[in-house]
Design a protein around this motif. Structure first.
Motif, PDB file in Angstrom:
ATOM      1  N   GLY A  49       0.824  -1.202   0.000  1.00 40.31           N
ATOM      2  CA  GLY A  49       0.000   0.000   0.000  1.00 40.31           C
ATOM      3  C   GLY A  49       0.860   1.254   0.000  1.00 40.31           C
ATOM      4  N   SER A  50       0.295   2.326  -0.542  1.00 46.73           N
ATOM      5  CA  SER A  50       1.006   3.610  -0.551  1.00 46.73           C
ATOM      6  C   SER A  50       0.753   4.335   0.775  1.00 46.73           C
ATOM      7  N   ASP A  51       1.796   4.904   1.361  1.00 52.30           N
ATOM      8  CA  ASP A  51       1.684   5.738   2.562  1.00 52.30           C
ATOM      9  C   ASP A  51       1.999   7.176   2.146  1.00 52.30           C
ATOM     10  N   ALA A 102       6.196   4.543   5.587  1.00 55.21           N
ATOM     11  CA  ALA A 102       5.940   3.097   5.576  1.00 55.21           C
ATOM     12  C   ALA A 102       5.524   2.691   4.157  1.00 55.21           C
ATOM     13  N   THR A 104      -3.310   4.857   0.891  1.00 54.91           N
ATOM     14  CA  THR A 104      -3.759   5.351   2.198  1.00 54.91           C
ATOM     15  C   THR A 104      -3.479   6.846   2.298  1.00 54.91           C
ATOM     16  N   GLN A 113      -2.368   9.116   4.937  1.00 54.68           N
ATOM     17  CA  GLN A 113      -1.697   8.755   6.188  1.00 54.68           C
ATOM     18  C   GLN A 113      -0.613   9.783   6.502  1.00 54.68           C
ATOM     19  N   MET A 115       1.074  -4.440   2.657  1.00 55.72           N
ATOM     20  CA  MET A 115      -0.380  -4.320   2.841  1.00 55.72           C
ATOM     21  C   MET A 115      -1.109  -4.891   1.617  1.00 55.72           C
ATOM     22  N   VAL A 150       1.437  -7.617   6.906  1.00 60.92           N
ATOM     23  CA  VAL A 150       0.951  -6.359   7.487  1.00 60.92           C
ATOM     24  C   VAL A 150      -0.537  -6.477   7.828  1.00 60.92           C
ATOM     25  N   ALA A 179      -1.848  -0.858  11.293  1.00 62.77           N
ATOM     26  CA  ALA A 179      -0.868   0.234  11.365  1.00 62.77           C
ATOM     27  C   ALA A 179      -0.600   0.549  12.840  1.00 62.77           C
ATOM     28  N   LYS A 180       0.554   1.144  13.131  1.00 62.41           N
ATOM     29  CA  LYS A 180       0.907   1.406  14.536  1.00 62.41           C
ATOM     30  C   LYS A 180      -0.153   2.259  15.240  1.00 62.41           C
ATOM     31  N   LEU A 198      -5.204  -2.679   8.138  1.00 64.84           N
ATOM     32  CA  LEU A 198      -4.661  -2.689   6.775  1.00 64.84           C
ATOM     33  C   LEU A 198      -4.889  -4.045   6.111  1.00 64.84           C
ATOM     34  N   THR A 257       8.991   5.326  15.113  1.00 67.82           N
ATOM     35  CA  THR A 257       9.156   3.958  14.595  1.00 67.82           C
ATOM     36  C   THR A 257       8.124   3.651  13.509  1.00 67.82           C
ATOM     37  N   HIS A 258       7.634   4.690  12.869  1.00 64.37           N
ATOM     38  CA  HIS A 258       6.658   4.470  11.786  1.00 64.37           C
ATOM     39  C   HIS A 258       7.381   3.836  10.596  1.00 64.37           C
ATOM     40  N   THR A 277       8.964   0.811  10.560  1.00 70.59           N
ATOM     41  CA  THR A 277      10.139  -0.029  10.859  1.00 70.59           C
ATOM     42  C   THR A 277      10.007  -1.407  10.214  1.00 70.59           C
ATOM     43  N   GLY A 278       8.805  -1.993  10.294  1.00 74.24           N
ATOM     44  CA  GLY A 278       8.612  -3.345   9.750  1.00 74.24           C
ATOM     45  C   GLY A 278       8.770  -3.367   8.236  1.00 74.24           C
ATOM     46  N   CYS A 279       8.206  -2.353   7.569  1.00 76.25           N
ATOM     47  CA  CYS A 279       8.307  -2.274   6.099  1.00 76.25           C
ATOM     48  C   CYS A 279       9.768  -2.121   5.699  1.00 76.25           C
TER      49      CYS A 279
HETATM   50  C1  LIG Z   1       0.605   1.526   3.568  1.00 74.03           C
HETATM   51  C2  LIG Z   1       1.137   0.999   4.844  1.00 74.03           C
HETATM   52  N1  LIG Z   1       1.734  -0.215   4.873  1.00 74.03           N
HETATM   53  C3  LIG Z   1       2.225  -0.699   6.029  1.00 74.03           C
HETATM   54  C4  LIG Z   1       2.137   0.017   7.208  1.00 74.03           C
HETATM   55  C5  LIG Z   1       2.659  -0.582   8.490  1.00 74.03           C
HETATM   56  O1  LIG Z   1       3.728   0.160   9.002  1.00 74.03           O
HETATM   57  P1  LIG Z   1       4.804  -0.483  10.014  1.00 74.03           P
HETATM   58  O2  LIG Z   1       5.969  -0.873   9.210  1.00 74.03           O
HETATM   59  O3  LIG Z   1       5.141   0.635  10.945  1.00 74.03           O
HETATM   60  O4  LIG Z   1       4.200  -1.648  10.702  1.00 74.03           O
HETATM   61  C6  LIG Z   1       1.522   1.284   7.158  1.00 74.03           C
HETATM   62  N2  LIG Z   1       1.395   2.037   8.264  1.00 74.03           N
HETATM   63  N3  LIG Z   1       1.031   1.751   5.965  1.00 74.03           N
END
Ligand SMILES: Cc1ncc(COP(=O)(O)O)c(N)n1
Ligand SMILES: Nc1ncnc2c1ncn2[C@@H]1O[C@H](COP(=O)(O)OP(=O)(O)O)[C@@H](O)[C@H]1O
Length: 271
Positions: free
Chosen positions: A10-12, A17, A41, A43, A79, A106, A109-110, A115, A207-208, A210-212
């Protein structure tokens, strides 16, 4: 020969992210980045204000465009939002016999926004997990995938073994949500043994993504031919630098610094 990586995610709009984090990470690790956008998204660092799914045909056409011309050396999924998208992505991976598939499952979201729809968890487990070279859940995602509550490191090991039995070749259960610890321990199971990757917990709210970022770094390294263990080592250093030298952008949970790792390497090389 230039190596190419594809992110299906997904696009943030906030850039920390999702697709944006993935492409920035690929670029920093010298891999050519491509993207298939599954949802847009609205976001920022304070949360997710809106989710707009891309129609299934739009996702299928993006996948086909890439498969017919720009074959990726590695793929990551982020996502995926619903089961139709998961079906299409799984069929694409199988049909084109895509190698080096990183599945970041995913879910939330934090800031709490969903998602991945609940109905899609079954497809994720049954269709995508068996295609994963590595699956990279955080602790809550690993719990949803297996139905097992994780409290101790032994619980985490049991869950990793179960995710391997469910079809993922290797399993990385990240430690970011293990609040009780000073040490940040990520646990990898390769079907035979466990490997741990530890670092100190950095006290920050930024930490927005971090997982991605972490899973994108693994993907870039796999595209360049690294083993999974070597790829995770680099990804751990990449995310540690990105969190340590955070950018202080936005009023909420800010993004990480995607250029910190490469800049540090250049500094060391110049010394
Ligand atoms: C489009 C999109 N994809 C993934 C995440 C998860 O983010 P995180 O890596 O912080 O869990 C996000 N907030 N938005
Ligand atoms: N405060 C922190 N300090 C150091 N490393 C962290 C911190 N938070 C997360 N990490 C690392 O970032 C990576 C992503 O973990 P996590 O935050 O659990 O994923 P997710 O974003 O999917 O919830 C892992 O390697 C984890 O160890």
């Amino acid at each position: 020969m230039v190596k190419k990586a594809l992110t299906i995610a997904g696009s943030d709009s906030g850039g920390g992210a999702g697709i944006q984090a993935d492409l920035k990470t690929f670029q920093e690790l010298d891999v050519y980045g491509m993207s298939v956008i599954t949802a847009v998204t609205a976001q920022n660092t304070t949360g997710v204000q809106g989710v707009y799914k891309v129609p299934l045909e739009g996702i299928q056409e993006q996948l086909q465009s890439i498969a017919e011309d720009l074959r990726p050396d590695a793929i990551k999924t982020g996502m995926l939002f619903n089961s139709d998208t998961i079906d299409a992505v799984s069929r694409f991976i199988e049909f084109y016999e895509m190698k080096h598939v990183v599945v970041d499952p995913v879910m939330i979201a934090k800031g709490g926004a969903s998602l991945l729809q609940n109905e899609a968890v079954k497809a994720l487990k049954e269709k995508l997990l068996p295609l994963a070279t590595i699956v990279t859940p955080n602790i809550p995602e690993a719990e949803v995938l297996t139905g097992i509550k994780i409290v101790t490191m032994d619980d985490r090991k049991q869950v990793a073994k179960l995710l391997h039995i469910m079809g993922a070749k290797t399993v990385m259960i990240k430690g970011g949500h293990d609040q009780g610890r000073e040490e940040m321990i990520d646990l990898l199971y390769d079907g035979q043994q466990f490997h741990t990757f530890s670092s100190n917990r950095i006290p920050t709210k930024n930490t927005h993504g971090t997982g991605c970022t972490f899973s994108a770094a693994i993907t870039a390294q796999l595209a360049k031919g690294s083993s999974v263990v070597q790829a995770v080592k680099v990804a751990k250093d990449f995310i540690q630098a990105a969190i340590e030298e955070d950018l202080h952008i936005g009023s909420g949970h800010g993004p990480t610094n995607h250029w910190a790792y490469k800049r540090n390497k250049v500094k060391i090389a110049i010394k």
